[in-house]
Scaffold this active site. Structure first.
Site, PDB file in Angstrom:
ATOM      1  N   GLY A  14       0.843  -1.182   0.000  1.00  0.00           N
ATOM      2  CA  GLY A  14       0.000   0.000   0.000  1.00  0.00           C
ATOM      3  C   GLY A  14       0.878   1.231   0.000  1.00  0.00           C
ATOM      4  N   ASP A 234      -8.987   0.177  -8.062  1.00  0.00           N
ATOM      5  CA  ASP A 234      -7.744   0.779  -8.537  1.00  0.00           C
ATOM      6  C   ASP A 234      -7.653   0.792 -10.066  1.00  0.00           C
ATOM      7  OD1 ASP A 234      -7.327  -1.968  -8.788  1.00  0.00           O
ATOM      8  OD2 ASP A 234      -5.632  -2.039  -7.396  1.00  0.00           O
ATOM      9  N   THR A 256       0.290  -6.657 -10.551  1.00  0.00           N
ATOM     10  CA  THR A 256       0.052  -8.054 -10.213  1.00  0.00           C
ATOM     11  C   THR A 256      -0.840  -8.701 -11.264  1.00  0.00           C
ATOM     12  OG1 THR A 256       0.307  -7.583  -7.854  1.00  0.00           O
ATOM     13  CG2 THR A 256      -0.851  -9.604  -8.444  1.00  0.00           C
ATOM     14  N   GLY A 399       2.660  -0.475 -12.880  1.00  0.00           N
ATOM     15  CA  GLY A 399       4.010  -0.932 -12.556  1.00  0.00           C
ATOM     16  C   GLY A 399       4.764  -1.519 -13.722  1.00  0.00           C
TER      17      GLY A 399
END
Length: 479
Positions: A14, A234, A256, A399
């Protein structure tokens, strides 16, 4: 300029980010980052340590300093149950827990899969909230529950004392009709799910209360500090931060998971779409996120963990030297869902499909990245065909933008230019919705224009033709 705290919770960590927004400026800094470590509790199963997460949020708000608003986004589908006093009834169950095994078939016996898709537009995933609720039907916790709050709504409740259910995240429960953008009472009633468990729906931009006095004392902030509803899934926040102009674009939100698809004005509820396992989740301003879930960098994360956490940069350099498309696996295969033994499971999948078995970490890494690029290609191609919505460019956010090899391979596989960035897309989308609610930015196009002017972006042009990618896909299909 005004400052906004974006609480952005991912499956492994987080963070609390501070966004400073002006008429033509957008700056994002990290105030605090903290781990998100699920815990396996016998005999219960895999659980989120939500109290630790809440502690990380408080620490982050303290580190952020005085802000004009706070917004929270997180992963989807999971929830906490509250009793009549508003107290949490145990740690929330992790979506990778095994309790939903075999539940879908029981649901489909009452509401057939095609009817369920036509009503909710949501792809089949064993962890959808709908299946979790049916798996928990006989549990003591659910029998005592008076309220169900999705993860970001639970944390908002602890911060403010007010309860609500944010719409973009609610659309991942498989209980929302994407056409009306309200609850599907027919599906809920047929399955015996009490929609009264859910707090009233909120839209991104709606006020969600102010920080409680105890929270102000804990964080050292001076009140009142409003909490603003953002796209609390998100992915909804990340898609809001895709720096696109016009409509002819695809996006891939990487982390992920890889969430690859299109932004549409209306859901695609055809039987062909259901069979292709595309989902219709709700986004900002009446949009629909038409996308496919792909296992994503979870595959590499689990391998790196199994290898003792080697330095990732060197691993990617070595992977770039491995021959391309030597072996590929289906990056959407549920066989890769659970943690543990990931290198062995990838090797087993290659062996079963008659392909060379990757042995070294570099070979396994190249197999993963080629497989992800191939899955991105399939999703972008399928989405265009199913929605009748052609695209000219693919935006990669999240990411995975740090992984230049993956971005280049995605451009090569799709045969389209890839624009990578921003990396912290979910936090930026979170910040911009708060800023818009406070009158600092305009509509979705205005938000994206500000991102384009202020955020670093990298463009990757496709190399060669896509024939070898078509061959790899055919090889995988035969296997």
């Amino acid at each position: 300029m005004k400052s906004y705290a974006a609480v952005d919770l991912g499956a492994s960590s987080g963070r609390v980010m501070v966004g400073r927004v002006g008429p033509d400026s957008l700056e994002l800094t990290e105030a605090h980052r903290f781990p998100n470590r699920p815990v396996r509790v016998p005999p219960e199963g895999l659980r989120w340590d939500v109290l630790s997460l809440y502690g990380g949020v408080l620490d982050g708000l303290r580190a952020a300093g005085q802000v004009d608003s706070v917004g929270i986004d997180s992963w989807a589908v999971d929830y906490g149950l509250l009793d009549a006093d508003g107290a949490l009834l145990g740690n929330p169950v992790h979506y990778r827990d095994s309790r939903t095994e075999g539940i879908a078939e029981k649901v489909w016996a009452t509401v057939p899969a095609d009817e369920l898709y036509a009503a909710t537009g949501l792809q089949y995933a064993p962890f959808n909230t709908l299946y979790q609720l049916l798996a928990a039907r006989s549990s003591a916790q659910l029998s005592y529950a008076e309220r169900l709050l999705l993860i970001p709504d639970l944390l908002t409740y602890w911060l403010t004392g007010e309860q609500g259910t944010e719409l973009t995240n609610a659309s991942t429960t498989q209980l929302i009709d994407p056409r009306t953008r309200t609850w599907s009472s027919d599906v809920a009633s047929r399955l015996g799910i009490d929609l009264g468990l859910f707090a009233p729906l909120r839209q991104p931009g709606d006020p969600a209360g102010v920080l409680r006095p105890a929270v102000l004392e804990e964080t050292g902030l001076a009140g009142p500090v409003p909490v603003t509803t953002v796209g609390s899934h998100d992915t909804a926040s990340a898609v809001a931060a895709v720096p696109a102009g016009g409509e002819r674009f695809a996006y891939i939100c990487t982390g992920t998971w890889s969430l690859a698809g299109l932004e549409l004005d209306a859901p695609v509820l055809t039987e062909e779409s259901r069979r292709a396992n595309f989902t219709n989740e709700l986004g900002l301003d009446g949009t629909v996120r038409y996308l496919r879930n792909i296992m994503g960098l979870w595959l590499l994360q689990e391998c790196v963990r199994a290898w003792g956490d080697p330095e990732l940069g060197g691993l990617l350099l070595d992977a770039a030297k491995v021959p391309a498309l030597r072996s590929v696996v289906d990056a959407g295969d549920a066989a890769f869902m659970a943690p543990g033994r990931m290198p062995e499971r990838i090797a087993e999948a290659c062996r079963a499909s008659g392909q060379p078995v990757p042995e070294s970490p570099a070979e396994v890494t190249r197999c993963i990245l080629d497989s992800l690029a191939l899955a991105h290609r399939r999703a972008v191609e399928d989405a265009q065909r199913l929605a009748g919505h052609p695209v000219d460019v693919v935006y990669v956010v999240g990411g995975g933008t740090r992984n230049a090899l993956l971005c280049q391979l995605t451009a090569d596989a799709c045969g389209l230019p890839v624009v990578a960035g921003p990396t912290e897309a979910a936090a930026l989308g979170n910040v911009l919705v708060q800023a818009r609610a406070h009158g600092l930015v305009g509509d979705l196009a205005g938000m994206r224009g500000l991102l384009t002017r202020t955020q670093p972006l990298t463009r990757y042009e496709p190399r060669g033709d896509t024939a070898r990618w078509r061959e790899a896909q055919a090889r995988l299909a035969v296997g």
